[in-house]
Enzyme design. Sequence first.
Site, PDB file in Angstrom:
ATOM      1  N   ASP A  91     -64.966 -42.104  71.070  1.00  0.00           N
ATOM      2  CA  ASP A  91     -65.880 -43.244  71.169  1.00  0.00           C
ATOM      3  C   ASP A  91     -66.140 -43.745  69.757  1.00  0.00           C
ATOM      4  O   ASP A  91     -66.181 -42.955  68.806  1.00  0.00           O
ATOM      5  CB  ASP A  91     -67.216 -42.816  71.778  1.00  0.00           C
ATOM      6  CG  ASP A  91     -67.102 -42.392  73.234  1.00  0.00           C
ATOM      7  OD1 ASP A  91     -66.062 -42.677  73.863  1.00  0.00           O
ATOM      8  OD2 ASP A  91     -68.062 -41.781  73.744  1.00  0.00           O
ATOM      9  N   HIS A 146     -60.049 -36.447  70.882  1.00  0.00           N
ATOM     10  CA  HIS A 146     -58.943 -35.938  71.676  1.00  0.00           C
ATOM     11  C   HIS A 146     -57.602 -36.437  71.146  1.00  0.00           C
ATOM     12  O   HIS A 146     -57.543 -37.377  70.343  1.00  0.00           O
ATOM     13  CB  HIS A 146     -59.124 -36.355  73.137  1.00  0.00           C
ATOM     14  CG  HIS A 146     -60.287 -35.685  73.810  1.00  0.00           C
ATOM     15  ND1 HIS A 146     -60.259 -35.284  75.129  1.00  0.00           N
ATOM     16  CD2 HIS A 146     -61.527 -35.339  73.357  1.00  0.00           C
ATOM     17  CE1 HIS A 146     -61.414 -34.711  75.452  1.00  0.00           C
ATOM     18  NE2 HIS A 146     -62.203 -34.751  74.382  1.00  0.00           N
ATOM     19  N   SER A 231     -69.744 -40.271  61.667  1.00  0.00           N
ATOM     20  CA  SER A 231     -68.516 -39.782  61.055  1.00  0.00           C
ATOM     21  C   SER A 231     -67.375 -40.754  61.362  1.00  0.00           C
ATOM     22  O   SER A 231     -67.597 -41.779  61.994  1.00  0.00           O
ATOM     23  CB  SER A 231     -68.188 -38.372  61.568  1.00  0.00           C
ATOM     24  OG  SER A 231     -68.533 -38.247  62.937  1.00  0.00           O
TER      25      SER A 231
END
Length: 271
Positions: A91, A146, A231
Amino acid sequence: MSGNSGAVRFLYGSVVGRVLLSLILRSHADRLAVAFLSSPLSRPLARWQAKRLGLPPEQARSFGSYRAFFARTRTAQSVDLTPGRLISPCDGYLSAYPIQADSSFAIKGSHYRLADLLQDEALGKRFHGGDCLIFRLCPTHYHHYHYIDDAYQGTHHFIPGILHSVQPIACETYPVYVLNRRCWSLLTTDHFGPVVQVEIGALVVGGIHNACQNCRVRKGTEKGHFQLAGSTIVLLLQKGQVRLRPELLAQLEQGREVPVELGMYIGDALL
């Protein structure tokens, strides 16, 4: 870019703020923030953030600290597993930049050489003329990331550094991506050729946890996660390997950040 918080605008956008920021970074005062956010004292903050995200009340009450909220796992997610489709690893907010012939790219006045980002000049040269995709995560985003394709996961290369914010005004003030703590690895993907993925820590984000190395991995499975605050993830792709979806590209070419979700279809393999 957009999305600067008031505190970050003060720290990076004013003389007094930059002096204070320098003191914070040199004195490691951010460790006090980490200690607080990892303790039960931060439980009200965790519950407040959980409520903002619309999490069920019983789940919001289960977090013993803000760190526990931040590291939460997500059971249900939609990942496009169609072969040859590039997916978002996380995301966040996506931006894209061309990698120049000298293996560099520019963001809002900051000039980045891949040799400095990776501390590996030979590897950086392999990506000249390619694409640099940057995914900026905010504190409210899901901070697990991922794999973008079936691939062979190489060795993790950890580079110690300081922890600047990665919000837009910070990136305009300092070359944060080559200053911050980061970890990169080379993915030999099935559909996009060699891809370098870089996880970059940010202000208060000291933890970069990756699950495995030197192993075969599957598209859509978890690669790792960050701990605390915001981040960034950077993907480096070689020339002629990917074409971003036209509707995304139209916004990116105007210098906009585009919101994306983990597993979202964002581009197609060209070869």
